[in-house]
Scaffold this motif. Structure first.
Motif, PDB file in Angstrom:
ATOM      1  N   VAL A 259      57.302  61.580  32.011  1.00 32.14           N
ATOM      2  CA  VAL A 259      57.420  60.120  31.974  1.00 32.14           C
ATOM      3  C   VAL A 259      57.740  59.641  30.560  1.00 32.14           C
ATOM      4  N   THR A 260      57.013  60.163  29.582  1.00 31.63           N
ATOM      5  CA  THR A 260      57.238  59.755  28.192  1.00 31.63           C
ATOM      6  C   THR A 260      58.631  60.165  27.711  1.00 31.63           C
ATOM      7  N   LEU A 261      59.047  61.375  28.045  1.00 30.48           N
ATOM      8  CA  LEU A 261      60.377  61.829  27.651  1.00 30.48           C
ATOM      9  C   LEU A 261      61.463  61.001  28.329  1.00 30.48           C
ATOM     10  N   ASN A 262      61.223  60.562  29.558  1.00 32.46           N
ATOM     11  CA  ASN A 262      62.190  59.698  30.246  1.00 32.46           C
ATOM     12  C   ASN A 262      62.407  58.401  29.476  1.00 32.46           C
ATOM     13  N   TRP A 263      61.307  57.789  29.018  1.00 35.77           N
ATOM     14  CA  TRP A 263      61.430  56.531  28.274  1.00 35.77           C
ATOM     15  C   TRP A 263      62.164  56.736  26.953  1.00 35.77           C
ATOM     16  N   TYR A 264      61.758  57.770  26.208  1.00 35.80           N
ATOM     17  CA  TYR A 264      62.418  58.014  24.924  1.00 35.80           C
ATOM     18  C   TYR A 264      63.876  58.430  25.113  1.00 35.80           C
ATOM     19  N   GLY A 265      64.153  59.205  26.164  1.00 37.16           N
ATOM     20  CA  GLY A 265      65.537  59.582  26.445  1.00 37.16           C
ATOM     21  C   GLY A 265      66.390  58.384  26.792  1.00 37.16           C
ATOM     22  N   ALA A 266      65.835  57.472  27.595  1.00 34.60           N
ATOM     23  CA  ALA A 266      66.568  56.258  27.961  1.00 34.60           C
ATOM     24  C   ALA A 266      66.837  55.393  26.741  1.00 34.60           C
ATOM     25  N   PHE A 267      65.822  55.250  25.890  1.00 37.92           N
ATOM     26  CA  PHE A 267      66.011  54.414  24.704  1.00 37.92           C
ATOM     27  C   PHE A 267      66.999  55.052  23.736  1.00 37.92           C
ATOM     28  N   SER A 268      66.955  56.373  23.605  1.00 39.24           N
ATOM     29  CA  SER A 268      67.892  57.050  22.703  1.00 39.24           C
ATOM     30  C   SER A 268      69.327  56.864  23.177  1.00 39.24           C
ATOM     31  N   GLY A 269      69.544  57.037  24.500  1.00 43.57           N
ATOM     32  CA  GLY A 269      70.886  56.852  25.044  1.00 43.57           C
ATOM     33  C   GLY A 269      71.375  55.427  24.882  1.00 43.57           C
ATOM     34  N   ALA A 270      70.484  54.453  25.147  1.00 44.18           N
ATOM     35  CA  ALA A 270      70.862  53.052  24.995  1.00 44.18           C
ATOM     36  C   ALA A 270      71.110  52.697  23.531  1.00 44.18           C
ATOM     37  N   ALA A 271      70.272  53.226  22.630  1.00 44.34           N
ATOM     38  CA  ALA A 271      70.423  52.925  21.201  1.00 44.34           C
ATOM     39  C   ALA A 271      71.758  53.436  20.668  1.00 44.34           C
ATOM     40  N   CYS A 272      72.190  54.601  21.158  1.00 42.30           N
ATOM     41  CA  CYS A 272      73.510  55.116  20.746  1.00 42.30           C
ATOM     42  C   CYS A 272      74.613  54.141  21.153  1.00 42.30           C
ATOM     43  N   GLY A 273      74.480  53.559  22.357  1.00 41.83           N
ATOM     44  CA  GLY A 273      75.458  52.571  22.809  1.00 41.83           C
ATOM     45  C   GLY A 273      75.407  51.300  21.994  1.00 41.83           C
ATOM     46  N   TRP A 274      74.197  50.834  21.651  1.00 39.80           N
ATOM     47  CA  TRP A 274      74.065  49.618  20.850  1.00 39.80           C
ATOM     48  C   TRP A 274      74.646  49.806  19.454  1.00 39.80           C
ATOM     49  N   ILE A 275      74.421  50.970  18.869  1.00 42.93           N
ATOM     50  CA  ILE A 275      74.967  51.236  17.535  1.00 42.93           C
ATOM     51  C   ILE A 275      76.485  51.219  17.567  1.00 42.93           C
ATOM     52  N   GLY A 276      77.072  51.833  18.622  1.00 43.11           N
ATOM     53  CA  GLY A 276      78.521  51.807  18.772  1.00 43.11           C
ATOM     54  C   GLY A 276      79.052  50.400  18.923  1.00 43.11           C
ATOM     55  N   MET A 277      78.349  49.550  19.665  1.00 44.57           N
ATOM     56  CA  MET A 277      78.784  48.158  19.855  1.00 44.57           C
ATOM     57  C   MET A 277      78.712  47.368  18.557  1.00 44.57           C
ATOM     58  N   LEU A 278      77.615  47.511  17.842  1.00 47.10           N
ATOM     59  CA  LEU A 278      77.417  46.725  16.624  1.00 47.10           C
ATOM     60  C   LEU A 278      78.383  47.129  15.512  1.00 47.10           C
ATOM     61  N   ASN A 279      78.816  48.366  15.533  1.00 46.28           N
ATOM     62  CA  ASN A 279      79.795  48.820  14.538  1.00 46.28           C
ATOM     63  C   ASN A 279      81.216  48.442  14.915  1.00 46.28           C
ATOM     64  N   ASN A 280      81.409  47.911  16.128  1.00 49.40           N
ATOM     65  CA  ASN A 280      82.750  47.515  16.591  1.00 49.40           C
ATOM     66  C   ASN A 280      82.658  46.170  17.305  1.00 49.40           C
ATOM     67  N   LEU A 281      82.417  45.120  16.529  1.00 49.62           N
ATOM     68  CA  LEU A 281      82.265  43.782  17.093  1.00 49.62           C
ATOM     69  C   LEU A 281      83.561  42.968  17.059  1.00 49.62           C
ATOM     70  N   GLU A 282      84.701  43.627  16.797  1.00 48.41           N
ATOM     71  CA  GLU A 282      85.957  42.892  16.718  1.00 48.41           C
ATOM     72  C   GLU A 282      86.315  42.259  18.054  1.00 48.41           C
ATOM     73  N   ASP A 283      86.073  42.997  19.164  1.00 46.29           N
ATOM     74  CA  ASP A 283      86.387  42.493  20.494  1.00 46.29           C
ATOM     75  C   ASP A 283      85.099  42.001  21.151  1.00 46.29           C
ATOM     76  N   ALA A 284      84.828  40.707  20.977  1.00 42.15           N
ATOM     77  CA  ALA A 284      83.582  40.148  21.499  1.00 42.15           C
ATOM     78  C   ALA A 284      83.579  40.081  23.024  1.00 42.15           C
ATOM     79  N   SER A 285      84.747  40.077  23.649  1.00 41.07           N
ATOM     80  CA  SER A 285      84.812  39.960  25.109  1.00 41.07           C
ATOM     81  C   SER A 285      84.262  41.205  25.806  1.00 41.07           C
ATOM     82  N   ALA A 286      84.306  42.360  25.115  1.00 39.24           N
ATOM     83  CA  ALA A 286      83.819  43.601  25.717  1.00 39.24           C
ATOM     84  C   ALA A 286      82.322  43.797  25.523  1.00 39.24           C
ATOM     85  N   LEU A 287      81.676  42.874  24.772  1.00 28.62           N
ATOM     86  CA  LEU A 287      80.259  43.040  24.458  1.00 28.62           C
ATOM     87  C   LEU A 287      79.352  43.004  25.699  1.00 28.62           C
ATOM     88  N   PRO A 288      79.494  42.025  26.623  1.00 31.95           N
ATOM     89  CA  PRO A 288      78.614  42.008  27.801  1.00 31.95           C
ATOM     90  C   PRO A 288      78.730  43.263  28.668  1.00 31.95           C
TER      91      PRO A 288
END
Length: 320
Positions: A259-288
């Motif tokens: 259970v604990t690894l599931n939560w940390y794994g989910a957050f790690s995967g999501a955080a990688c996506g958030w970092i990619g989005m924040l480093n590429n904010l030129e196209d705001a329409s693709a953000l949602p």
């Protein structure tokens, strides 16, 4: 323990790379030497100041030396890992708090600060990503230590009562089938009639993230030597067998670790996506759309952990 530590790095690195590339980010986007070294240094200093530094360093011991530890030493190692987890949380959160304070305080002062708002926020999340990855290693090692403690304290005369409860088995199987059917039906109906944008099931069925979650979690459960116990615990709820207190503790350790690894794994995967989005904010329409995709791991983790919660409840009742 050192072998388990090194092995745990392999699936974590592979999954993090896959999550980063799948979300459109780059490997350089998740590498920040200042944050990484800062978290490690703060953690190392804090753990040694706490007085558990020497005990915590047992995670670097060989398998042969680890097997020679007595019950008291195992319990101290478990306690050191528990405190290490808490210390890691505070030290990893300290850096993003400082980054956020600086970014917000200088938001309107210079145009350069405004232009770098995305990357600065990415650095903020990056420290929390490192926290999740380090915590997954600690959780894996802690599960192995706790398994050793439980086995050390187990009463060898305990016997497993193999009385099957067929009526309970049928109810459990039908309950799982009904639960899955309701979830799928809800996603289909809500997507068509509530939101009007098509079935929700097609949106959340993301094979890359499924693979990433599997690579994050299952190898670490196996490295902690709880893989077989996890599946035996799931099997127990369908067989209706009575189990001993020691078996219950072993099964619960495996389930709670997953259970604990599931939560940390989910957050790690999501955080990688958030970092990619924040480093590429030129196209705001693709953000949602990108944000929606990054939340899919949390959906998988929630579903899996809800099922494991039912397993945990059934295991507890199997001893009554």
């Amino acid at each position: 323990m050192i072998i388990n530590l090194l092995l745990s790095l392999v699936p974590i690195c592979i999954s993090t790379v896959l999550a980063t590339l799948t979300s459109g980010g780059t490997l350089f986007g998740i590498l920040d030497y200042i944050s990484f070294i800062g978290v490690l240094l703060l953690f190392s200093v804090a753990i040694f100041i706490s007085g558990y530094g020497k005990t915590f360093c047992r995670i670097f011991s060989t398998r042969k030396k680890f097997k020679t530890l007595d019950l008291q030493e195992l319990q101290k190692t478990d306690l050191a890992l528990e405190f290490g987890s808490k210390i890691l949380f505070y030290t990893a959160v300290l850096i993003p708090i400082l980054t956020l304070i600086y970014t917000l305080a200088n938001y309107y002062k210079t145009p350069e600060t405004l232009q770098h708002m995305g990357p600065n926020c990415a650095v903020l999340i990056l420290s929390i990503l490192y926290l999740s990855l380090f915590e997954m290693i600690i959780v894996t090692l802690k599960a192995k230590v706790r398994k050793s403690v439980i086995l050390y304290m187990a009463d060898e005369t305990e016997k497993t009562a193999s009385t099957a409860q067929k009526s309970s088995n049928i109810k459990m199987i039908l309950g799982v089938i009904l639960f899955l059917a309701v979830c799928i039906l809800y996603g289909w109906i809500s997507g068509i009639y509530a939101w009007g944008k098509g079935p929700l099931v097609s949106l959340i069925f993301d094979i890359p993230f499924m693979v990433i979650m599997i690579i994050y979690v299952l190898p670490l459960v196996a490295i902690s030597e709880n893989f077989g116990l996890l599946f035996r615990s799931i099997k127990t709820i369908f067989t209706g067998q009575k189990i001993t207190v020691s078996q219950k503790n072993l099964y619960l350790n495996a389930v709670k670790t997953t259970v604990t690894l599931n939560w940390y794994g989910a957050f790690s995967g999501a955080a990688c996506g958030w970092i990619g989005m924040l480093n590429n904010l030129e196209d705001a329409s693709a953000l949602p759309a990108n944000l929606a995709v990054s939340l899919i791991p949390f959906f998988y983790a929630t579903c899996l952990n809800l099922f494991l919660l039912l397993v945990e409840i059934r295991i507890t009742k199997a001893v009554e």
